[in-house]
Scaffold this motif. Structure first.
Motif, short mmCIF file in Angstrom:
data_model
loop_
_atom_site.label_atom_id
_atom_site.label_comp_id
_atom_site.label_asym_id
_atom_site.label_seq_id
_atom_site.Cartn_x
_atom_site.Cartn_y
_atom_site.Cartn_z
N GLY A 603 104.58 21.11 41.95
CA GLY A 603 105.04 20.69 40.63
C GLY A 603 104.21 19.55 40.05
N GLU A 604 104.29 19.37 38.75
CA GLU A 604 103.48 18.39 38.03
C GLU A 604 103.85 16.95 38.36
N ASP A 605 105.05 16.73 38.96
CA ASP A 605 105.49 15.37 39.25
C ASP A 605 105.09 14.89 40.63
N VAL A 606 104.43 15.72 41.44
CA VAL A 606 104.08 15.31 42.79
C VAL A 606 103.10 14.13 42.74
N VAL A 607 103.25 13.20 43.68
CA VAL A 607 102.40 12.00 43.75
C VAL A 607 101.43 12.17 44.91
N LEU A 608 100.15 11.89 44.64
CA LEU A 608 99.10 11.94 45.67
C LEU A 608 98.91 10.54 46.22
N ALA A 609 99.10 10.38 47.54
CA ALA A 609 98.92 9.08 48.20
C ALA A 609 97.54 9.03 48.85
N ILE A 610 96.78 7.95 48.54
CA ILE A 610 95.42 7.78 49.06
C ILE A 610 95.34 6.44 49.77
N ASN A 611 94.87 6.46 51.03
CA ASN A 611 94.66 5.22 51.78
C ASN A 611 93.33 4.61 51.39
N VAL A 612 93.32 3.31 51.11
CA VAL A 612 92.11 2.58 50.73
C VAL A 612 91.84 1.52 51.78
N SER A 613 90.59 1.40 52.18
CA SER A 613 90.21 0.40 53.17
C SER A 613 90.51 -1.00 52.67
N SER A 614 91.06 -1.83 53.57
CA SER A 614 91.37 -3.21 53.19
C SER A 614 90.11 -4.00 52.86
N ALA A 615 88.97 -3.59 53.43
CA ALA A 615 87.72 -4.30 53.14
C ALA A 615 87.29 -4.12 51.70
N GLN A 616 87.81 -3.08 51.02
CA GLN A 616 87.43 -2.82 49.64
C GLN A 616 88.17 -3.71 48.64
N LEU A 617 89.25 -4.35 49.08
CA LEU A 617 90.10 -5.07 48.13
C LEU A 617 89.54 -6.43 47.75
N ASN A 618 88.35 -6.76 48.21
CA ASN A 618 87.70 -7.99 47.77
C ASN A 618 86.76 -7.74 46.60
N ASP A 619 86.69 -6.52 46.13
CA ASP A 619 85.75 -6.14 45.07
C ASP A 619 86.50 -5.35 44.00
N ARG A 620 86.43 -5.82 42.77
CA ARG A 620 87.15 -5.15 41.67
C ARG A 620 86.56 -3.78 41.35
N ARG A 621 85.41 -3.48 41.93
CA ARG A 621 84.81 -2.18 41.62
C ARG A 621 85.64 -1.02 42.15
N ILE A 622 86.50 -1.27 43.16
CA ILE A 622 87.36 -0.20 43.64
C ILE A 622 88.33 0.22 42.55
N CYS A 623 88.79 -0.75 41.75
CA CYS A 623 89.69 -0.44 40.63
C CYS A 623 88.95 0.40 39.58
N HIS A 624 87.72 0.01 39.26
CA HIS A 624 86.93 0.78 38.29
C HIS A 624 86.68 2.19 38.80
N CYS A 625 86.42 2.31 40.12
CA CYS A 625 86.18 3.63 40.70
C CYS A 625 87.43 4.51 40.58
N LEU A 626 88.61 3.95 40.87
CA LEU A 626 89.86 4.73 40.77
C LEU A 626 90.09 5.20 39.34
N ILE A 627 89.89 4.29 38.38
CA ILE A 627 90.11 4.65 36.97
C ILE A 627 89.14 5.74 36.54
N GLU A 628 87.88 5.56 36.90
CA GLU A 628 86.85 6.52 36.48
C GLU A 628 87.07 7.90 37.09
N ARG A 629 87.43 7.94 38.39
CA ARG A 629 87.65 9.23 39.05
C ARG A 629 88.92 9.92 38.54
N ALA A 630 89.97 9.13 38.30
CA ALA A 630 91.20 9.73 37.75
C ALA A 630 90.94 10.33 36.38
N ARG A 631 90.17 9.61 35.55
CA ARG A 631 89.84 10.13 34.22
C ARG A 631 88.96 11.39 34.36
#
Length: 781
Positions: A603-631
């Motif tokens: 169904g269209e309401d299902v949520v996809l869970a993705i594990n992200v490495s903790s080492a990536q959370l020091n760089d805002r580029r992970i946020c840009h990557c998520l936004i760009e890939r989702a778009r």
């Protein structure tokens, strides 16, 4: 023929042979020392050459990294006005390059090349206003687009004006992030080139000194030469120098002449001494005896005089022994010089090898155990840097004396043991301890040695921050040869340093296997090809009605060399080695690419869970990557949930907190995974920027026991009171399912529901799930 001549003819060959043997042994020893010294000198010069190359390589990487992350470059890539971009923004990039570049560099160039291969911007530090990007540099960029490897440093020997060191990178203008290998055709290429002047100067100096060209290539054909050296400039680029045969021949010629003239002089001096001794102690007494006998026969005297020398034969024997002792002393002195460390006056590496072989053979033939202690002084370089090499040399001498005292004390307390102590190189020392089979004196010895520098090494009223790390290995338990014994003791010593230094660590098979496994995994991760080796499986989570609400993407790696490697094993290694960025990028892209199929199944309401490495959370580029890939994949952000571990969430800094808040602000959901296994306070629980709390399987297993149901309900209620959805992991029995539903848990995930499955298997499971399986029942339902 007189007795003197007969004696000379008998003794002269013996003396000549002894002198020749002594001179030959001394020459061979000195020749080996000379060749070893020249080899060490050549190795050192190539190490200096490598250091110079590494400096340029590090400079190239750091400057390109700074430019690629600069605001000027991002504005340049996104500016559509070509005139404004090339003049104004290009000038800002040029100023950035000049500010980052070393003024001593003779040539620096920077190029931005469009995806179609046309240069968008080019700058070089030359006086020519018509300079352009060379064809060879453009070829390097084209090859880099096609290559799956990233960040490879190129040494371009045939560049115009001289060799260049090139580093090429790619960037996507839309997301300002590094592209995957498959995305490079749509990315801008950035190339920084520098001319390694100091490296080239050292190279020319080496070629002039050794009369041979320095070879630089990816690999070399084997060449047999007595004197040769090779050094790795990068993982794939090596330098080799094979000096001209005349270079070593000239140095050996002088050594041969010196030994020839020295042997001749020693031989002449020995012959002269022997002639005098023979005349005085052999022929003269016999002549006197003969004269006395003649006088006696002629009745000129009545009796022979009493001998005053104690007998001619005895004196001849004594003098021959004296001469022999002198020659033996000379040979022993030559051997002592070649086997003694000149600084500490203990055995050197060569002597240690001979003694170690002898002790090993004794243990092999007659039984017993042989332990090797490999010692390295911690922070010794700091002493040399801060107090000078004289202080460092004094410390090494004092350390050798104190270790010798410890060994003497040890042997007094344990008479059955035998020790050998040597300096291998620099601040590395080794001790061989031979003891009976059942003897267990090694721990006492290592404890005494570690105690020498506990709290620092005090010398001449000054305390130096130096300690000793010791690795031990034993024959026959740990090794079957001297070489293996030394290698494994060295491995244990590095483990001692990893454990905090100033400790002694014994070798173990697990230690070697762990190090080899880690090295193999890291090497394979560096060569990882995501599309061929990585795969995703999916684990659904259901609500109380049996409806799939979320589906977690789980990473799997099948290495062509290592086979299937567990994520619990390779993920920490990838994070420590800084290799997880490209893995995360692959996971995010592939997982989001599968969302359409998940939505079709659940169904269209299902949520996809993705594990992200903790080492990536020091760089805002992970946020840009998520936004760009989702778009890119056309997915609403609220349909994506990013999972973080509780242990990491409990240690969120202000920087990483900003990144997590930015992810939530972009519309993505955030889940705290493995909740209950870390150290979490109530205050941290309230401040978690999360939408979902995932209870770890360990705490789920415990809290679903009948006597803890009230505690489970309280935890679930508390989380829900904070507006957070609660998911239980590790649900593998109907009793656990009933207890969790009775406590009001929102979602259930575990092998009772479904193990991780591929997309195709998930489709088959979904069909069976809705056709055969009834909805979960609450306790008492």
């Amino acid at each position: 023929m007189t007795l003197g001549k007969r004696a000379l003819l008998v003794i002269f060959p013996v003396i000549l042979i002894v002198q020749l043997l002594a001179a030959s042994a001394a020459y061979l020893t000195q020749r080996a020392s000379l060749v070893g010294l020249e080899q060490a000198r050549l190795d050192q010069q190539l190490a200096v050459l490598k250091s110079a190359f590494s400096d340029y390589q590090a400079f190239n990487r750091s400057v390109l990294y700074a430019i690629s992350n600069s605001e000027s470059l991002l504005l340049f890539l996104r500016e559509s006005d070509i005139s404004y971009r090339n003049e104004t923004l290009g000038l800002r990039i040029q100023q950035s390059i000049r500010s980052l570049s070393n003024t001593t560099l003779s040539f620096v160039s920077f190029a931005i090349v469009q995806p179609d291969g046309q240069p968008a911007y080019y700058f070089e530090s030359s006086l020519s206003p018509f300079s352009t990007l060379g064809a060879a540099q453009q070829q390097v960029i084209a090859e880099a687009r096609r290559s799956p490897a990233t960040g490879k440093m190129i040494y371009l020997a045939e560049a115009v004006g001289g060799p260049l060191l090139l580093h090429t990178d790619f960037i996507l203008p839309a997301s300002s992030s590094r592209p995957l290998p498959s995305q490079r055709q749509d990315a801008f290429a950035l190339q920084l080139a520098v001319r390694p002047d100091h490296f080239l100067t050292l190279k020319q100096r080496l070629e002039a000194e050794y009369g041979a060209a320095l070879e630089i290539a990816d690999r070399f054909d084997p060449r047999s030469a007595e004197l040769t050296a090779q050094v790795g400039l990068t993982r794939s680029l090596h330098a080799r120098l094979v000096p001209s045969p005349d270079y070593l021949a000239q140095r050996l010629q002088g050594l041969r002449l010196a030994f020839l003239f020295g042997s001749a002089l020693m031989c002449l001096a020995s012959i002269g001494l022997l002639l005098w001794l023979i005349r005085r102690y052999v022929t003269a007494p016999i002549c006197r005896l003969d004269a006395q006998l003649t006088d006696l026969l002629l009745h000129r005297r009545d009796a022979l005089d009493e001998p005053s020398e104690g007998g001619e034969i005895g004196r001849l024997t004594v003098n021959m022994k004296t001469l022999h002792d002198r020659n033996t002393t000379a040979l022993q002195r030559i051997q002592e010089i070649s086997w003694t460390d000149t600084l500490t006056r203990i055995s050197n590496r060569a002597h240690f090898g001979v003694l170690a072989t002898a002790m090993f053979e004794q243990c092999s033939l007659h039984g017993g155990q042989l332990a090797l202690l490999f010692m390295d002084l911690d922070n010794f370089k700091q002493v040399n840097d801060q107090h000078g090499h004289d202080a460092g040399d004094a410390l090494l001498r004092a350390f050798a004396v104190r270790v010798g005292d410890v060994l003497q004390m040890h042997q007094r307390h344990h008479p059955g043991t035998e020790t050998t102590f040597a300096r291998l190189s620099g601040d590395e020392f080794a001790i061989l301890l031979k003891a009976p089979t059942q003897d267990n004196t090694l721990p006492a010895l290592t404890s005494a040695l570690v105690g020498l520098s506990r709290g620092g090494f005090r010398l001449d009223g000054r305390t130096y921050p130096v300690s000793v790390s010791i690795g031990t290995a034993r024959y026959p338990e740990d090794a079957g040869s001297i070489t293996q014994l030394l290698t494994r003791a060295d491995t244990a010593m590095y483990q001692a340093k990893a454990e905090g230094k100033n400790v002694a660590v014994p070798f173990s098979a697990q230690l070697e296997q762990r190090d080899e496994r880690i090295r193999a995994i890291e090497e394979q991760l560096r060569q990882l090809h995501g599309d061929r080796e990585l795969a995703l499986t999916y684990m659904p989570a259901i609500d109380g009605q049996g409806r799939v609400v979320t589906c977690e993407a789980l990473l799997r790696w099948h290495s062509p060399e290592l086979g299937v490697v567990s994520p619990a094993e390779f993920i920490p290694i990838a994070e420590r080695a800084g290799l997880f960025a490209k893995i995360d990028a692959w996971v995010v892209d592939k997982a989001m690419g599968s969302y359409a199929e998940l939505a079709r199944l659940f169904g269209e309401d299902v949520v996809l869970a993705i594990n992200v490495s903790s080492a990536q959370l020091n760089d805002r580029r992970i946020c840009h990557c998520l936004i760009e890939r989702a778009r890119h994949h056309g997915i609403a952000p609220e349909r994506i949930e990013i999972e973080l571990t509780e242990t990491y969430a409990a240690e969120l800094s202000s920087c990483t907190m900003d990144v997590v808040q930015a992810i939530r602000a972009a519309g993505f959901r955030v889940a705290i995974d493995d909740f209950g296994v870390g150290y979490t306070s109530i205050q941290q629980m309230l401040e978690y920027p999360a939408d979902t709390i995932k209870l770890d399987m360990a705490i789920v297993k415990r809290l679903t026991q009948p006597e803890l149901h009230e505690g489970l309900a309280a935890i679930v209620a508390f989380c829900q009171a904070q507006g957070k959805r609660v998911t239980a992991e590790g649900v593998d029995s109907l009793a656990m399912q009933a207890a969790l539903l009775g406590a009001g848990c929102d979602l259930l995930q575990g092998y009772l529901i479904s193990p991780p499955r591929s997309l195709d298997e998930l489709g088959e499971w979904s069909a069976r799930q809705y056709r055969e399986r009834p909805a979960p029942q609450r306790a008492g339902g």
